[in-house]
Design a protein around this motif. Structure first.
Motif, PDB file in Angstrom:
ATOM      1  N   TRP A  54      43.085  45.466  26.729  1.00  0.00           N
ATOM      2  CA  TRP A  54      42.870  44.668  27.879  1.00  0.00           C
ATOM      3  C   TRP A  54      43.972  44.830  29.076  1.00  0.00           C
ATOM      4  N   PRO A  55      43.395  44.843  30.126  1.00  0.00           N
ATOM      5  CA  PRO A  55      41.882  44.793  30.838  1.00  0.00           C
ATOM      6  C   PRO A  55      41.451  46.358  30.803  1.00  0.00           C
ATOM      7  N   SER A  56      42.412  47.423  30.274  1.00  0.00           N
ATOM      8  CA  SER A  56      41.749  48.807  30.514  1.00  0.00           C
ATOM      9  C   SER A  56      40.230  48.955  30.124  1.00  0.00           C
ATOM     10  N   SER A  57      40.041  48.407  28.896  1.00  0.00           N
ATOM     11  CA  SER A  57      38.645  48.676  28.275  1.00  0.00           C
ATOM     12  C   SER A  57      37.580  48.109  29.114  1.00  0.00           C
ATOM     13  N   LEU A  58      37.874  46.990  29.965  1.00  0.00           N
ATOM     14  CA  LEU A  58      36.608  46.094  30.594  1.00  0.00           C
ATOM     15  C   LEU A  58      36.576  46.714  31.913  1.00  0.00           C
ATOM     16  N   ASP A 105      39.067  44.420  39.397  1.00  0.00           N
ATOM     17  CA  ASP A 105      38.481  43.945  38.301  1.00  0.00           C
ATOM     18  C   ASP A 105      39.810  43.370  37.393  1.00  0.00           C
ATOM     19  N   THR A 106      41.060  43.721  37.418  1.00  0.00           N
ATOM     20  CA  THR A 106      42.173  43.061  36.578  1.00  0.00           C
ATOM     21  C   THR A 106      42.426  42.030  37.093  1.00  0.00           C
ATOM     22  N   ARG A 107      42.356  41.770  38.319  1.00  0.00           N
ATOM     23  CA  ARG A 107      42.596  40.290  38.896  1.00  0.00           C
ATOM     24  C   ARG A 107      41.501  39.313  38.444  1.00  0.00           C
ATOM     25  N   GLU A 144      39.254  34.995  34.921  1.00  0.00           N
ATOM     26  CA  GLU A 144      38.489  34.460  33.677  1.00  0.00           C
ATOM     27  C   GLU A 144      38.997  34.225  32.600  1.00  0.00           C
ATOM     28  N   ALA A 145      40.135  34.722  32.028  1.00  0.00           N
ATOM     29  CA  ALA A 145      40.898  34.456  30.840  1.00  0.00           C
ATOM     30  C   ALA A 145      41.758  33.379  31.080  1.00  0.00           C
ATOM     31  N   HIS A 181      53.112  47.905  37.600  1.00  0.00           N
ATOM     32  CA  HIS A 181      52.984  46.487  38.313  1.00  0.00           C
ATOM     33  C   HIS A 181      52.162  45.564  37.645  1.00  0.00           C
ATOM     34  N   LEU A 182      50.656  45.984  37.508  1.00  0.00           N
ATOM     35  CA  LEU A 182      49.696  45.089  37.047  1.00  0.00           C
ATOM     36  C   LEU A 182      50.212  44.568  35.826  1.00  0.00           C
ATOM     37  N   THR A 183      50.624  45.286  34.736  1.00  0.00           N
ATOM     38  CA  THR A 183      50.744  44.817  33.353  1.00  0.00           C
ATOM     39  C   THR A 183      52.135  44.005  33.330  1.00  0.00           C
TER      40      THR A 183
END
Length: 198
Positions: free
Chosen positions: A70-74, A82-84, A89-90, A151-153
């Motif tokens: 998560w989030p790569s699989s979604l 999408d990550t944002r 949502e989480a 950066h995202l992770t």
């Protein structure tokens, strides 16, 4: 026994072992509980515990596969957006992937160097998975896919840690969301000019 029933029984056994282990760890401390004690409490053989959970810390992080993918699989479209969206949502759902847990669970992690290191390992795996996805999508972009993933992770990890710390401080879940949401929005906004096109 059919394959379906066998798989269901295996899943139930695994969940029981994990639940029992987590309860004992929270009560007595991760380092002080043995595999033998977990097996006795869960009414299974010691080998059954180690077959399901090769490492002791795996008993705590039963959501390892979900966490690291998560989030790569979604992600379906743009990785940044999408990550944002998935993060908020989480956060809104008080999900474990955003750092929500019980106070006892969060304290157990923080008090154990082994579990703290294991959690860091999960974050590193998450970064590697996202980096792999981005590199596959943008093979000619040099280091940029790895930088975007880092950066995202890193942002997800920092926000996760903040939720954990607030949980330990016994803040209500809705109050945690109210405190973290604007900080997360600002952080994503700051990254968007550099990585929003990914």
């Amino acid at each position: 026994m059919s394959e379906g029933l066998r798989a269901q029984k295996k899943h139930e056994t695994r969940k029981t072992i994990s639940d029992v282990a987590t309860r004992l760890f929270i009560r007595d401390g991760f380092e002080d509980v043995t595999i033998a004690e977990i097996a006795t409490e869960a009414r299974v053989a010691k080998m059954t515990v180690t077959n399901h959970f090769p490492r002791k810390e795996d008993l705590v992080f039963d959501i390892r596969a979900d966490f690291t993918t998560w989030p790569s699989s979604l992600i379906h479209d743009g990785v940044f957006h999408d990550t944002r969206e998935l993060y908020f949502e989480a956060l809104d759902a008080h999900h474990a992937l955003a750092g929500f847990s019980g106070r006892g669970f969060a304290r157990m992690i923080r008090q154990s160097p082994v579990l703290t290191n294991a959690l860091h390992e999960l974050h590193r795996e998450r970064e590697a998975n996202l980096s792999s996805l981005l590199t596959g999508r943008h093979p000619g972009d040099g280091l940029k896919p790895a930088l975007v993933a880092a950066h995202l992770t890193t942002l997800l990890r920092v926000l996760f840690d903040d939720v954990f710390d607030r949980t330990i401080a016994d803040q209500p879940k809705d109050a945690i969301v109210d405190a973290v949401w604007p900080v997360a929005e600002q952080a994503f906004d700051q990254l968007e000019p550099a990585f929003g096109g990914y």
